[in-house]
Structure formats: C-alpha cells, structure tokens
Design an enzyme around this catalytic site. Structure first.
Site, PDB file in Angstrom:
ATOM      1  N   ASP A 100       8.827   0.168  22.545  1.00 27.19           N
ATOM      2  CA  ASP A 100       8.020   1.396  22.468  1.00 27.19           C
ATOM      3  C   ASP A 100       8.009   1.881  21.030  1.00 27.19           C
ATOM      4  O   ASP A 100       8.804   1.430  20.195  1.00 27.19           O
ATOM      5  CB  ASP A 100       8.574   2.479  23.396  1.00 27.19           C
ATOM      6  N   GLU A 166      13.116   3.884  23.899  1.00 23.96           N
ATOM      7  CA  GLU A 166      14.073   4.209  22.839  1.00 23.96           C
ATOM      8  C   GLU A 166      13.658   5.453  22.070  1.00 23.96           C
ATOM      9  O   GLU A 166      14.496   6.266  21.684  1.00 23.96           O
ATOM     10  CB  GLU A 166      14.221   3.022  21.881  1.00 23.96           C
ATOM     11  N   GLU A 167      12.352   5.621  21.851  1.00 24.48           N
ATOM     12  CA  GLU A 167      11.878   6.764  21.062  1.00 24.48           C
ATOM     13  C   GLU A 167      11.828   8.042  21.893  1.00 24.48           C
ATOM     14  O   GLU A 167      11.353   9.078  21.419  1.00 24.48           O
ATOM     15  CB  GLU A 167      10.491   6.469  20.465  1.00 24.48           C
ATOM     16  N   ASP A 195      17.685  -2.947  14.623  1.00 22.28           N
ATOM     17  CA  ASP A 195      16.896  -1.719  14.761  1.00 22.28           C
ATOM     18  C   ASP A 195      17.290  -0.704  13.696  1.00 22.28           C
ATOM     19  O   ASP A 195      17.168   0.491  13.901  1.00 22.28           O
ATOM     20  CB  ASP A 195      17.076  -1.132  16.172  1.00 22.28           C
ATOM     21  N   THR A 330       9.722  44.125  10.792  1.00 21.82           N
ATOM     22  CA  THR A 330      10.929  44.946  10.660  1.00 21.82           C
ATOM     23  C   THR A 330      11.679  45.033  11.976  1.00 21.82           C
ATOM     24  O   THR A 330      11.886  46.097  12.530  1.00 21.82           O
ATOM     25  CB  THR A 330      10.551  46.360  10.175  1.00 21.82           C
ATOM     26  N   HIS A 445       8.948   6.068  11.828  1.00 23.71           N
ATOM     27  CA  HIS A 445       8.729   7.437  12.359  1.00 23.71           C
ATOM     28  C   HIS A 445       7.732   8.238  11.521  1.00 23.71           C
ATOM     29  O   HIS A 445       7.337   9.326  11.917  1.00 23.71           O
ATOM     30  CB  HIS A 445      10.032   8.251  12.472  1.00 23.71           C
TER      31      HIS A 445
END
Lengths: 477, 477
Positions: A100, A166-167, A195, A330, A445
């Site tokens: 992936d 994995e991602e 990897d 504020t 990435h």
C-alpha cells in the site's frame, strides 16, 4: 568464500528494463490504504503481487484479515504470503514489505503524475510508492525471476509477507504474525525487512536499531467554560499558565530531558558501540540540509547521530484546547491538553518511564499551588528495538553490500519506529535485519517520491547477493 | 432637590406593553453585522430606528461610512444620529448605543427562536439583541415617547449616536466620532453609554473604568519545515521547547506578572479608591458561579475585584503552528507563535509596556542559547479608561438610581474594554458615564440572551431620571 554471483548479476542487468516495467505497473495501481475509495486498488495490488509470484512458481496465498475496525464496511486488504523453495537443507529467510502507499495528488506539488512512473535523464524514477515500498517488494520478485532466467538455484527458501495496511497503522498485522509464527513462518531462520533508507545517497547501510516512543497527554482544567480574559484575567487560575509552566519543566532548549531518573534508565555507551559512529558516512552539512537550517544542537557528527539513535529525546508537539488560529482572541481556555512524546532507547522500560513522567509532572504541578486540576496519561507506547549487528544475518548483508557496491555499509540505527520489526523479532525469536534499498533523498510520504534506477537495479542485486551470503553463513542463532 | 418625575414614571408604566412591543419588532430584525447575508437587515434596523425617532419629532440623519474595508462589496451600515431638542439653556447629553447584534442560530443552544422575543413567566425576555444593545437603545426612544405622552418637557437636549458595526470592530466609527466632535456633537456636555451590565442581578451600577489591552505574538522558528520527532528529536533545537520556556517566564500560576518593571507602571491604590470596594454588592460565590469552579486566585471580594479592575493581568491564549487537534502526532513544529495579552491599567502607557515586554522576552530567549530565531510584536493595543466617579455626570446617575431602585449604585470598573468609551472622551473632552441597563445573567453574545422586563422598564425610568438629575447639576466640567 564469495559465492558465484556473476550469472545472477548479469541477468539482473539484462532484465532491468522489464524490472522497471514491473515497477511502472505497480505504481499505476493507486493502492492508497488511507482512502476508502481506493480500497479496491489495494486489493488489485495484492492480486498483482500474487499473480507475479505465482507466475514465477511460488506458492501464494492471500490471507484475509477481516473487517477494518471502526470502518466495518471495508475489508482489510489481505496479507500476501508466499513460499519459494522448501528444501530442508537450506536456510529459510522471511522477507517483509508493504504494497500500500501514502495518498498523493498532483496538486500536492508533484511535478509529474504521481501514479505514472516517470524517469528523468538522471535515472530518477518518480511515482508514489516507487521507494516506499513497491520498489523493495518487487526487488524480491525480481531476484526470483533473475535466478530462474539465469538458471541459478536460489540458495535459500524464501518466505514473503507483504501487507497492504502499513500506511494506515498495519491494522491486523501483529495478530497475524503472532498467529503464523509457529505455522506459516515456523522454519524462519532470519528476517529481512526492506522498508527504510540509506543515511545519505551514496553509501548503503544496514540498520540494527530503532527508538521506541511513549506518547503522553497532560491536561489542566479549571473553569467550567472558556472565559473572557478582560473579565477574569488576574482573578482566576488560568489552565494555560499552569500547563505552559509544567511543559517548561520537561526538556531544556539543549534537548536535555529534565525528568529526574530518566537518564539513569539509558544503557551506557560501550567502547565497542562508539567505534561504530566514526566511519559513518554523514556530515553536519547533511543534517543542515535536511533541517533546512543550521539549528542542530550538537557540534559534530558523532554526537548528533548518538542523540538521534541511542539517546532518548523529548518533543512537545502542541496543545489542544487553546487558541490556535491566526489572529487574536482574548480567551482564557477552560481546559488545555499538552501533547509530548519521549523517544525511548535501551534499557528504558515503558512502565518505568511512565512512572518517572507521571511523578515528575505531578510534583511540578503541586509546586504551582494552583486550584486547577491536572491529569497526565500515556496515549500509546511502542518499544525500542536493537539487534546485534554482529549476527550472521548482518554479516551476510554486509558482504553483499561490499560485493555489489564495493564499500562497507554504514551500520545505522534510526530515531523513529518501525513497529513490525519488533513484532517479527518477538514472534519468530529470530534476528531481524533492516536492509534498505532507497536513499535519503527519496521523499517517501512527500510529493515527488522517487527511487533511483541505480538503487532499484543494484538493490535487486543486493537482495539476491544477500541470500547467497546468508546461505554460506554458519547456521548459528 | 429631586425633580418631579412622577408623571414620567407613570407614563412609562402605562406604556410598558408598547415599549416591549417596540423591542419585539427590533429583535425580529436579524441585524447581524458579522454576516454578509444579513447586511440588508442591519440597514433595515437603522431605518427602523430612524423612523421611530422621526415619528417622535427628533431630527434624524443616517450617516454613511463608505465601503467595508476588506469587503468592498459591502456598504458599512450608517451611523444613526439624532437630535431631540436644541435649547441653548439646557445641557446637551450625547448617548451612544449599537443596533447590530451577534450571530445566533437555534442550533447554538437556544431554547426559543433567537429572533422572536419570547417572555417567560418570570418576565425574562429572550431574544438576540434584547440586552446587547437593542433594549438600552430603545430605552432612550422610550424616554422621549413617555415624556411626550406625559406632557413633560425633556430637561436636556439629547444627541443620539447609534452604530451598526459594534459587534464587528466598530469599523469606521472612530473616524466618524473624531470628525463630528466639533460639528454634530459640538455642544455635548457629557456622554452616556448604556452597553454593559450590572455586577449582579439586584443592584444597578455605574461604571467609571475599563482596562486596556495590549495583545502580543511571539514566534520561534528554526527548521525550514515541520520535522519528524523520531528522526530529529534530540539533534535539533525545537521551536516549541523554546517557546514554552519563554511563555513560562511571563506570568506565574498566581497571576503575578514576571516582566521586570511592569508593575512599577501601575498607579498606587489610594485610600479614597480603597473605600469604593468594600460596599460593592459582590461575593466570592458570585465569582465561583461565573467561573463554574472554585478556582479563583484571591481569598476575598476586595482583592478579586481589584485584580479584575485596577491591576494588570497577563493571559496566554494559545499557540499557532503547533499540533492542536485531538489525538497524537509526532511532529516537531517548524514555527510556532505564542499569543498572549496584557490587560492594562493607569498609568501604563502602551509604548512603555511594549518595551518592557520585548526586552524581557528577548533577554529570556537569549538565556536559552538556542539557534532558533525569536520574534515578538504587538498585534494591537487599546488604552485603559478611567473617569472620575465624582463628576456631576456620575452624581446625577447615582441620584437617578436611588430614585428608581431605592439603592445607591455600585461604583464599578470593568476588566474588559469598550474602546468607544475612550474615543468619546478624547474626541469630546467631556466626562463619559457607563450606565448599564441589563444584569450579569443576561448572556450577551451567548445562546438564550435575555433582558429582564424589570431591567427594561425600570431601566427606561432610570435613563429618563438620569436626564432630569443631569439638568439639575451645576454645569461644571
């Protein structure tokens, strides 16, 4: 004695265009695990790998992992497992990769279409997943193919474990590995994961350590709702004042962790270990280039790398609940939550770290004499990992690097985490080697992710050579 | 000698239903100045006021303020100015209010439709703008009408200045007031603003002071982009660590400002001033109720009110650029901007405060020996305001309160700012009185905003009575 690798190397060179074509086909499948609409593409990518491996004579299975937790309308992508060779007289090497990829859109700053492999005149092959992690995964397939075509027998049994999440947190993988350790993976002699990345662009490395990570939240709350700073400023304890004061007691601007006792948990540096840093191909210029500024803490390479790899660090990531937009407001926030994490190293045990962190924060807060309420908790932890770089798994990889690239590899650790590394080590009880294919400039990435042609083709030779040297090593643990 | 107010008071009571009906019509116009799509309603509200005033015999003008800066497709709402009476032998009182309102939607937590005035059995009249500030604005119109109906001459000349952008920064108003001070407003003898609230629910107050506000940003930047805390934690100076350390040097958890020299700018408390606090109708329970917690700093009412009204305070509002979402992210933010503000009091001059703030922050940052870069700047400032509560404008209002409510009013200051107050004082050179109509529970700016029937009707009597007592005062500055 060096194995006879020439026919294999020659075949890799001859097949290089077809190997690149294989990568082109893989990059064209947008197997983005984080996006629901691409889940079908993740499955398509699993099928692509299964077909390639089957065509080369491997026994392949696509193992389902069930529904995706929290997104039950989605099936998790399968783990593609494969066995090539089943000879009791050979070592068995388990290799891991993932098929992936991260999301990518042209608008994110890509110079080319992210899902069309585009090769420039310098041999940089741009495309999402090229280096992370489709190139390395296909590297193993290329190794099998080149052996077959060259008529060279693969010197080991190869077990593949390719995942598709994995991602997105490797959902379901840990349980799968634990369950299969004594089944599908039972004859594993060593594990190899490709990897991660070289430290620079010229010299390969073998990675033998990763830091762990303990991630904390510390909240301070007081009033029942946000207050107007004009009306209440000066008359009520402000949670933000307390939080900022507590956060300032965690780490100093030189990176020294201020939590009493924490550094006592860190394993002392040995002479043996020290000797590993001097030769590493890394410079302060490399650091400044990757920072985009000259804001490094330490004066030299050795101390910089040790700070990154073998000492803990504490980073404050941000504050939830306070005003975070541009402009001016504020407000006195009623409840604020500070987020920080500690990168852990041997021999820091998570429970010990937690106790020191909680005790220190509570003690510092008590000193404030504030009527607000403080709470601190661990969000998640992941343990550090360090393997022996003297194990035959590493010796074999080192010889392979020298054979293919003509240099001794850097022996590196990494500051970040690759949790599956520790899972494989614990589940199989075998040595795990991180053997990267890509270089530090690959922009995994990010936009314009790439894998250099040299890294892919010579990297395929490296993976194959590694298997040959592994076969020659004495079969000790 | 007390003026003869009975016929006026009697008429207010007799007209009360029609006054409430007037408020109902006004609330029904969603004159939200912050929302483009309601700009037409803001203009409609201006026209409503102009028509009401014209019908009562006032000379009315709608003064255009041009296009809205930054939103040039929008015309700013007009300032509705009106004159009622032009007798050289009478004093001239300038009254200010605003006819725009905060946004409101049923979904925000309203129990009733926000733009339909809804009166419950306790006489609480719910509706957006009921108390802020349509009720007080209509109070002045009611005063004129009741005098006319009762056949009582208005004892002063009345000048009205009603704006339509108060809830969105009073765009264009300052310039208008400055320009008209020696023209339309030239015969003003004193100013009265009804746009704040009683300290509690039972006892009216007269407000003679407001704190100012200096709002600061302090940025720390280092790397060219956000970094991964695993890869860079421990080897690079982290902007967030530096910022948190610097912010922790501004104020302690007991509210003490740590900026050297800053407290030296604060006017000492006089015995005369001290005597004003003891009788004020306020308790620690009131504080705890409004905080929703018992997290007040000071042990008693006097110190609490002084901390709120006459001492400076420093609040840290938040951090821009850091991770602020729920969950966990292992980022080292590249650039973070802390936001804090100081509420200022006599005799703190903005330039002096700025210098002390900048010097202190730069000195604290220098101590850190960080290679990151720090910058600090003033976002905006607004000056404090204190009037003499002994001026005839206040004496008259005090007598009116005693006449209508039978009690001496609390003499209060406020911790927050109403910038137009200072603008009127500086432009006209005359005393300004804040004479609130609503109570502390009215929830201005929140869901379920309301004005109590008693506050509206007796408040109308108060505004009228104030004009009668003003007329009797010796005409000194």
């Amino acid at each position: 004695m060096a194995p006879q690798l020439e026919p294999f190397f020659k075949q890799v060179d001859e097949s290089s265009e077809s190997f690149i074509d294989r990568l082109r086909k893989a990059v064209a499948i947008p197997s983005i695990s984080a996006q629901d609409e691409n889940r079908k593409d993740v499955f398509r990518m699993a099928q692509f790998l299964a077909d390639e491996l089957t065509a080369l004579g491997a026994e392949v299975e696509q193992r389902p992992l069930g529904k995706q937790p929290g997104k039950e309308h989605l099936d998790l992508p399968p783990v593609v497992v494969a066995r090539y060779g089943n000879d009791k007289n050979k070592k068995t090497i388990l290799v891991y990769g993932h098929y992936d990829v991260q999301p990518a859109q042209k608008e994110d700053g890509w110079a080319t279409e992210p899902f069309e492999l585009t090769i420039d005149e310098k041999g940089r092959m741009y495309g999402r997943g090229s280096t992370d992690d489709k190139g390395p995964v296909l590297g193993w397939i290329n190794v099998i193919e080149a052996h077959r075509k060259a008529g060279v027998e693969l010197p080991v049994n190869l077990l593949c474990c390719f995942e598709g999440m994995e991602e997105y947190g490797s959902e379901g993988l840990d349980d799968f590995i634990q369950a299969e350790a004594k089944k599908y993976f039972k004859d594993t002699d060593a594990v190899c994961i490709s990897d991660n990345y070289w430290l620079g662009t010229e010299k390969p490395c073998l990675t033998y350590g990763l830091r762990g990570c303990n991630y904390y939240s510390v909240s301070v709350s007081g009033p029942a709702q946000d207050l107007h700073s004009g009306v209440f400023g000066g008359s009520a304890h402000e949670p933000m004042t307390d939080l900022v004061t507590v956060l300032s007691k965690l780490v100093d601007p030189q990176g020294n962790i201020l939590i009493p006792g924490l550094m006592d948990l860190v394993a002392p540096v040995t002479e043996d270990e020290k000797s590993l840093y001097g030769n590493i191909s890394y410079t302060m210029e490399n650091l400044h280039e990757s920072l985009g500024s000259e804001t490094g803490i330490h004066p030299n390479k050795e101390r910089t790398l040790m700070a990154r790899w073998r000492y803990p660090s504490l980073s404050i990531h941000g504050i939830e609940g306070a005003y975070s937009a541009p402009g001016a407001k504020t407000v006195i926030p009623a409840k604020v939550i500070g987020k920080f994490s500690i990168r852990t190293v041997p021999n820091m045990e998570s429970e010990d770290v937690n106790k020191l962190v909680f005790d220190h924060i509570k003690a510092e807060f008590a000193k404030l004499n504030s009527k607000n309420k403080l709470d601190v908790w661990l969000q998640h932890d992941g343990k550090w990992w360090v393997a022996s770089p003297k194990h035959w798994n590493f010796s074999a990889a080192s010889k392979a690097v020298q054979q293919v690239f003509g240099v001794e590899p850097d022996m590196t650790r990494e500051g970040g985490s690759i949790p599956v590394t520790l899972t494989f080590e614990q589940a199989t009880g075998k040595n795990v080697l991180l053997l990267p294919m890509g270089s530090s400039t690959d922009a995994a990435h990010s936009a314009n992710e790439k894998l250099d042609r040299r890294n892919y083709i010579e990297g395929t030779k490296l993976l194959g050579a590694y298997l040959h040297y592994v076969a020659e090593e004495p079969a000790t643990q």
